[in-house]
Scaffold this motif. Structure first.
Motif, short mmCIF file in Angstrom:
data_model
loop_
_atom_site.label_atom_id
_atom_site.label_comp_id
_atom_site.label_asym_id
_atom_site.label_seq_id
_atom_site.Cartn_x
_atom_site.Cartn_y
_atom_site.Cartn_z
N ASP A 97 19.17 -7.16 4.35
CA ASP A 97 19.24 -6.90 2.95
C ASP A 97 18.08 -7.02 2.10
O ASP A 97 17.99 -6.26 1.12
CB ASP A 97 20.45 -7.78 2.44
N ALA A 98 17.14 -8.07 2.63
CA ALA A 98 15.97 -8.22 1.75
C ALA A 98 14.74 -8.43 2.71
O ALA A 98 14.69 -9.26 3.50
CB ALA A 98 16.21 -9.35 0.86
N LEU A 99 13.35 -7.96 2.34
CA LEU A 99 12.34 -8.36 2.90
C LEU A 99 11.44 -8.86 1.97
O LEU A 99 11.08 -7.91 1.07
CB LEU A 99 11.60 -7.14 3.76
N VAL A 100 10.78 -9.95 2.19
CA VAL A 100 9.71 -10.21 1.25
C VAL A 100 8.59 -10.69 1.93
O VAL A 100 8.54 -11.35 2.94
CB VAL A 100 10.22 -11.71 0.35
N TYR A 101 7.24 -10.06 1.28
CA TYR A 101 6.19 -10.32 2.03
C TYR A 101 5.41 -11.11 1.09
O TYR A 101 4.64 -10.73 0.10
CB TYR A 101 5.47 -9.24 2.24
N ALA A 102 5.28 -12.47 0.89
CA ALA A 102 4.67 -13.16 0.08
C ALA A 102 3.53 -14.06 0.75
O ALA A 102 3.33 -15.00 0.90
CB ALA A 102 5.57 -14.47 -0.32
N VAL A 103 2.67 -13.27 1.33
CA VAL A 103 1.37 -13.58 1.96
C VAL A 103 0.05 -13.20 1.16
O VAL A 103 0.08 -12.10 0.35
CB VAL A 103 1.20 -12.71 3.36
N GLY A 104 -0.75 -13.90 0.91
CA GLY A 104 -2.08 -13.61 0.24
C GLY A 104 -3.12 -14.31 0.50
O GLY A 104 -3.32 -15.17 1.63
N THR A 105 -4.30 -14.21 -0.23
CA THR A 105 -5.76 -14.65 0.14
C THR A 105 -6.17 -14.88 -1.17
O THR A 105 -5.76 -14.07 -2.18
CB THR A 105 -6.34 -13.99 0.98
N SER A 148 19.24 -1.84 0.39
CA SER A 148 18.34 -3.09 0.56
C SER A 148 17.19 -3.11 -0.29
O SER A 148 16.80 -1.99 -0.99
CB SER A 148 18.06 -3.04 2.10
N SER A 149 16.23 -4.30 -0.23
CA SER A 149 15.33 -4.43 -1.07
C SER A 149 13.83 -5.09 -0.45
O SER A 149 14.19 -6.01 0.42
CB SER A 149 15.58 -5.36 -1.95
N VAL A 150 12.85 -4.52 -0.56
CA VAL A 150 11.46 -5.00 -0.31
C VAL A 150 10.91 -5.34 -1.33
O VAL A 150 10.72 -4.78 -2.35
CB VAL A 150 10.57 -3.81 0.60
N VAL A 151 10.26 -6.58 -1.22
CA VAL A 151 9.34 -7.23 -2.48
C VAL A 151 8.13 -7.72 -2.03
O VAL A 151 8.19 -8.39 -1.01
CB VAL A 151 10.19 -8.61 -3.13
N LEU A 152 7.06 -7.12 -2.50
CA LEU A 152 5.71 -7.31 -2.15
C LEU A 152 5.00 -8.05 -3.23
O LEU A 152 5.57 -8.16 -4.34
CB LEU A 152 4.74 -5.93 -1.75
N PHE A 153 3.57 -8.57 -3.02
CA PHE A 153 3.07 -9.55 -3.96
C PHE A 153 1.60 -8.93 -4.19
O PHE A 153 1.11 -8.71 -3.21
CB PHE A 153 3.07 -10.84 -3.82
N SER A 154 1.38 -8.51 -5.35
CA SER A 154 0.06 -8.41 -5.95
C SER A 154 -0.60 -9.62 -6.70
O SER A 154 -0.24 -10.65 -6.55
CB SER A 154 0.02 -6.96 -6.73
N THR A 155 -1.43 -9.17 -7.51
CA THR A 155 -2.14 -10.16 -8.41
C THR A 155 -2.30 -9.46 -9.84
O THR A 155 -2.65 -8.34 -9.94
CB THR A 155 -3.43 -10.92 -7.97
N VAL A 156 -2.27 -10.09 -10.87
CA VAL A 156 -2.44 -9.66 -12.50
C VAL A 156 -4.04 -9.09 -12.33
O VAL A 156 -4.50 -8.58 -13.27
CB VAL A 156 -2.22 -10.79 -13.39
#
Length: 206
Positions: A97-105, A148-156
Motif C-alpha cells: 500500500d505504501a513505499l517510503v524512500y526516506a534516504v538522503g545525504t 497505493s502511494s509512493v513518498v520520496l524526499f527532496s529538500t527545500v
C-alpha cells in the motif's frame, strides 16, 4: 513529518482511522527506516495499523525501531543494486500500500571542492536508489486493492538555492523530476509524491 493514508475496508471502501476487525491490514516499506524521518514515519504508520518492513544500513538501529512496532527489516546499502529485490522478498508482501524512500545525504561543499565521485555517490543514493526502490516494488504496489502511494524526499534547497548546496540540490532536484515523471506514468493506480523539508532535527543534519 506527518503522514496519514486513508483507511481501507474490506470490499475496497475507505473510512476514518484503522480500527476493528472489519479493516484489512495495510502494508508499507520504509527505506531509511532507522533514520530520524524514517523512524518517525514508521511510528505514525504503525499507529494507523500498517504492517511495516524497514530498510537501512545498520541492523542494530533497525532492530531498535522495528521491535516495538512489530515490524520486520532488511539491513543493506542502497548503493547495492541487489538490495531492492531482496527487500521485496524479505518483506513477504505480495501487495504493497505504501513505499517510503526516506534516504538522503548531506555533503555541503563549494563547487570547486566537489569531485566526480561525490556527484556519482549522491545521485546513486538519492535519485537512482529511489528509482530502483520504486521499480522493485511496482508489481506489489499495483497489486494493492486500493490506490497505493509512493513518498520520496527532496529538500527545500532545490527551490530556494543555498550556498554550498550544489551537490545535494542537483541530486534531490533529480528526485523531484523523477517524482513528476512517475506520477504521470503510474496514475491513477499509484500516487507518487515528494516532500521537500527544511532543516530537520535528525542525526544526519547535526
Amino acid at each position: 513529518v506527518r503522514m496519514r493514508l486513508p483507511a481501507r475496508k474490506e470490499g475496497g471502501g475507505r473510512d476514518g482511522p484503522v480500527m476493528g476487525s472489519n479493516f484489512m491490514t495495510r502494508t508499507a516499506i520504509i527505506h531509511g527506516g532507522a533514520g530520524g524521518i524514517g523512524a518517525a514515519t514508521a511510528k505514525q504508520l504503525s499507529a494507523q495499523g500498517f504492517r511495516l518492513h524497514l530498510v537501512g544500513r545498520d541492523a542494530d538501529k533497525l532492530a531498535g525501531v522495528a521491535g516495538p512496532l512489530g515490524a520486520t527489516f532488511t539491513a543493506g546499502d542502497v548503493t547495492d543494486a541487489s538490495l531492492f529485490a531482496r527487500v521485496m522478498a524479505e518483506s513477504g508482501f505480495s501487495s504493497l500500500d505504501a513505499l517510503v524512500y526516506a534516504v538522503g545525504t548531506i555533503n555541503l561543499k563549494p563547487l570547486q571542492r566537489l569531485t566526480e565521485a561525490d556527484f556519482f555517490r549522491d545521485f546513486q543514493v538519492n535519485a537512482l536508489g529511489a528509482a530502483l526502490a520504486v521499480q522493485a516494488a511496482l508489481p506489489a504496489l499495483k497489486a494493492a486493492e486500493a490506490t497505493s502511494s509512493v513518498v520520496l524526499f527532496s529538500t527545500v534547497a532545490v527551490a530556494q538555492g543555498f550556498t554550498n548546496h550544489a551537490l545535494i540540490s542537483a541530486a534531490k532536484g533529480a528526485v523531484e523530476g523523477l517524482t513528476r515523471a512517475l506520477a504521470a506514468d503510474l496514475a491513477p493506480k499509484v500516487r507518487v509524491n515528494c516532500i521537500a523539508p527544511s532543516l530537520t532535527d535528525t542525526a544526519i543534519a547535526r
